[in-house]
Design a protein around this motif. Structure first.
Motif, PDB file in Angstrom:
ATOM      1  N   UNK A  43       0.833  -1.137   0.057  1.00 50.04           N
ATOM      2  CA  UNK A  43      -0.106  -0.072   0.039  1.00 50.04           C
ATOM      3  C   UNK A  43       0.709   1.267  -0.072  1.00 50.04           C
ATOM      4  N   UNK A  44       2.208   1.120   0.109  1.00 49.80           N
ATOM      5  CA  UNK A  44       2.979   2.117  -0.054  1.00 49.80           C
ATOM      6  C   UNK A  44       3.738   2.509  -1.265  1.00 49.80           C
ATOM      7  N   UNK A  45       4.152   3.703  -1.527  1.00 51.00           N
ATOM      8  CA  UNK A  45       4.944   3.754  -2.798  1.00 51.00           C
ATOM      9  C   UNK A  45       5.806   4.868  -2.548  1.00 51.00           C
ATOM     10  N   UNK A  46       7.042   4.642  -3.269  1.00 48.45           N
ATOM     11  CA  UNK A  46       8.174   5.669  -3.135  1.00 48.45           C
ATOM     12  C   UNK A  46       7.990   6.745  -4.413  1.00 48.45           C
ATOM     13  N   UNK A  47       7.183   6.414  -5.484  1.00 48.77           N
ATOM     14  CA  UNK A  47       6.812   7.118  -6.384  1.00 48.77           C
ATOM     15  C   UNK A  47       5.460   7.405  -6.800  1.00 48.77           C
ATOM     16  N   UNK A  48       5.047   8.380  -7.778  1.00 49.70           N
ATOM     17  CA  UNK A  48       3.759   8.534  -8.111  1.00 49.70           C
ATOM     18  C   UNK A  48       2.996   7.431  -8.758  1.00 49.70           C
ATOM     19  N   UNK A  49       1.921   6.994  -8.429  1.00 48.35           N
ATOM     20  CA  UNK A  49       1.079   5.986  -9.078  1.00 48.35           C
ATOM     21  C   UNK A  49       0.092   6.569  -9.671  1.00 48.35           C
ATOM     22  N   UNK A  50      -0.445   5.926 -10.777  1.00 51.14           N
ATOM     23  CA  UNK A  50      -1.475   6.472 -11.541  1.00 51.14           C
ATOM     24  C   UNK A  50      -2.868   6.167 -11.178  1.00 51.14           C
ATOM     25  N   UNK A  51      -3.271   5.079 -10.413  1.00 49.94           N
ATOM     26  CA  UNK A  51      -4.618   4.810 -10.081  1.00 49.94           C
ATOM     27  C   UNK A  51      -4.659   4.423  -8.609  1.00 49.94           C
ATOM     28  N   UNK A  52      -5.658   4.311  -8.027  1.00 52.66           N
ATOM     29  CA  UNK A  52      -6.151   3.822  -6.854  1.00 52.66           C
ATOM     30  C   UNK A  52      -5.457   4.582  -5.497  1.00 52.66           C
ATOM     31  N   UNK A  53      -6.124   4.590  -4.473  1.00 49.76           N
ATOM     32  CA  UNK A  53      -5.328   5.084  -3.306  1.00 49.76           C
ATOM     33  C   UNK A  53      -4.418   4.525  -2.760  1.00 49.76           C
ATOM     34  N   UNK A  54      -3.497   5.288  -2.280  1.00 49.76           N
ATOM     35  CA  UNK A  54      -2.221   4.654  -1.700  1.00 49.76           C
ATOM     36  C   UNK A  54      -1.443   5.721  -0.750  1.00 49.76           C
ATOM     37  N   UNK A  55      -0.393   5.179  -0.315  1.00 49.72           N
ATOM     38  CA  UNK A  55       0.320   6.071   1.010  1.00 49.72           C
ATOM     39  C   UNK A  55       1.617   6.411  -0.211  1.00 49.72           C
ATOM     40  N   UNK A  56       1.958   7.691  -0.201  1.00 49.71           N
ATOM     41  CA  UNK A  56       3.017   8.017  -0.922  1.00 49.71           C
ATOM     42  C   UNK A  56       4.154   9.091  -0.022  1.00 49.71           C
ATOM     43  N   UNK A  57       5.560   8.556  -0.352  1.00 44.97           N
ATOM     44  CA  UNK A  57       6.388   9.244   0.598  1.00 44.97           C
ATOM     45  C   UNK A  57       6.591  10.751   0.399  1.00 44.97           C
ATOM     46  N   UNK A  58       6.844  11.406   1.338  1.00 47.29           N
ATOM     47  CA  UNK A  58       6.833  12.935   1.030  1.00 47.29           C
ATOM     48  C   UNK A  58       8.202  13.335   0.279  1.00 47.29           C
ATOM     49  N   UNK A  59       8.277  14.487  -0.104  1.00 52.61           N
ATOM     50  CA  UNK A  59       9.449  14.917  -0.598  1.00 52.61           C
ATOM     51  C   UNK A  59      10.740  15.063   0.398  1.00 52.61           C
ATOM     52  N   UNK A  60      10.161  15.445   1.437  1.00 47.71           N
ATOM     53  CA  UNK A  60      11.343  15.773   2.471  1.00 47.71           C
ATOM     54  C   UNK A  60      12.028  14.339   3.030  1.00 47.71           C
ATOM     55  N   UNK A  61      11.045  13.124   2.936  1.00 44.16           N
ATOM     56  CA  UNK A  61      11.524  11.684   3.120  1.00 44.16           C
ATOM     57  C   UNK A  61      12.483  11.495   2.198  1.00 44.16           C
ATOM     58  N   UNK A  62      11.910  11.669   0.763  1.00 46.81           N
ATOM     59  CA  UNK A  62      13.004  11.115  -0.234  1.00 46.81           C
ATOM     60  C   UNK A  62      13.970  11.682  -0.425  1.00 46.81           C
ATOM     61  N   UNK A  63      13.890  13.191  -0.295  1.00 49.53           N
ATOM     62  CA  UNK A  63      15.330  13.891  -0.559  1.00 49.53           C
ATOM     63  C   UNK A  63      16.059  14.351   0.694  1.00 49.53           C
ATOM     64  N   UNK A  64      15.457  13.972   1.843  1.00 58.60           N
ATOM     65  CA  UNK A  64      16.169  14.450   3.087  1.00 58.60           C
ATOM     66  C   UNK A  64      16.952  13.246   3.565  1.00 58.60           C
ATOM     67  N   UNK A  65      17.035  12.086   2.940  1.00 56.78           N
ATOM     68  CA  UNK A  65      17.967  10.983   3.364  1.00 56.78           C
ATOM     69  C   UNK A  65      17.157  10.151   4.169  1.00 56.78           C
ATOM     70  N   UNK A  66      15.997  10.324   4.444  1.00 54.49           N
ATOM     71  CA  UNK A  66      15.062   9.135   5.111  1.00 54.49           C
ATOM     72  C   UNK A  66      14.885   7.918   4.328  1.00 54.49           C
ATOM     73  N   UNK A  67      15.000   7.998   3.104  1.00 53.96           N
ATOM     74  CA  UNK A  67      14.699   6.821   2.318  1.00 53.96           C
ATOM     75  C   UNK A  67      16.154   6.287   2.008  1.00 53.96           C
ATOM     76  N   UNK A  68      16.221   4.900   1.978  1.00 51.46           N
ATOM     77  CA  UNK A  68      17.407   4.373   1.702  1.00 51.46           C
ATOM     78  C   UNK A  68      17.772   4.872   0.188  1.00 51.46           C
ATOM     79  N   UNK A  69      18.780   5.526  -0.294  1.00 50.38           N
ATOM     80  CA  UNK A  69      18.997   5.915  -1.351  1.00 50.38           C
ATOM     81  C   UNK A  69      18.787   7.194  -1.900  1.00 50.38           C
TER      82      UNK A  69
END
Length: 100
Positions: A43-69
């Motif tokens: 149910x989680x996504x690191x990128x933008x999906x095109x359909x359906x409700x889901x949980x998406x990572x915030x930009x601060x999480x992605x680019x702030x070092x919270x996400x591995x990589x």
């Protein structure tokens, strides 16, 4: 094994701090809301999906070092940009002094 953030899956880190590391994204084009209450790997996504409700990572999480990589990729991009800037400055100085 130590229980640090770097050894935990990305979706578990997102589930521990919802609304700070991830936000709900609603897409009701194909019916009712399908956003699950629990954040799981499906149910989680690191990128933008095109359909359906889901949980998406915030930009601060992605680019702030919270996400591995995520933080490392941004760091490498900035490093490459600074390297290009240094090389450009050296070329300009050599051209100015007539060494080219």
């Amino acid at each position: 094994m130590s229980k640090t953030d770097k050894t935990r899956p990305w979706w578990v880190r997102m589930a521990d701090a919802p609304m700070a590391t991830c936000v709900p994204v609603h897409d009701h084009r194909f019916g009712l809301c399908t956003l699950p209450g629990d954040i799981t790997a499906d149910s989680a996504s690191l990128s933008r999906r095109t359909s359906g409700c889901h949980w998406r990572a915030t930009d601060s999480y992605l680019f702030g070092g919270g996400c591995s990589g995520g933080g490392r990729e941004w760091h490498l991009f900035r490093r490459e940009e600074r390297r290009r800037s240094r090389h450009r400055a050296r070329r300009d100085l050599r051209a100015y002094h007539g060494e080219d």
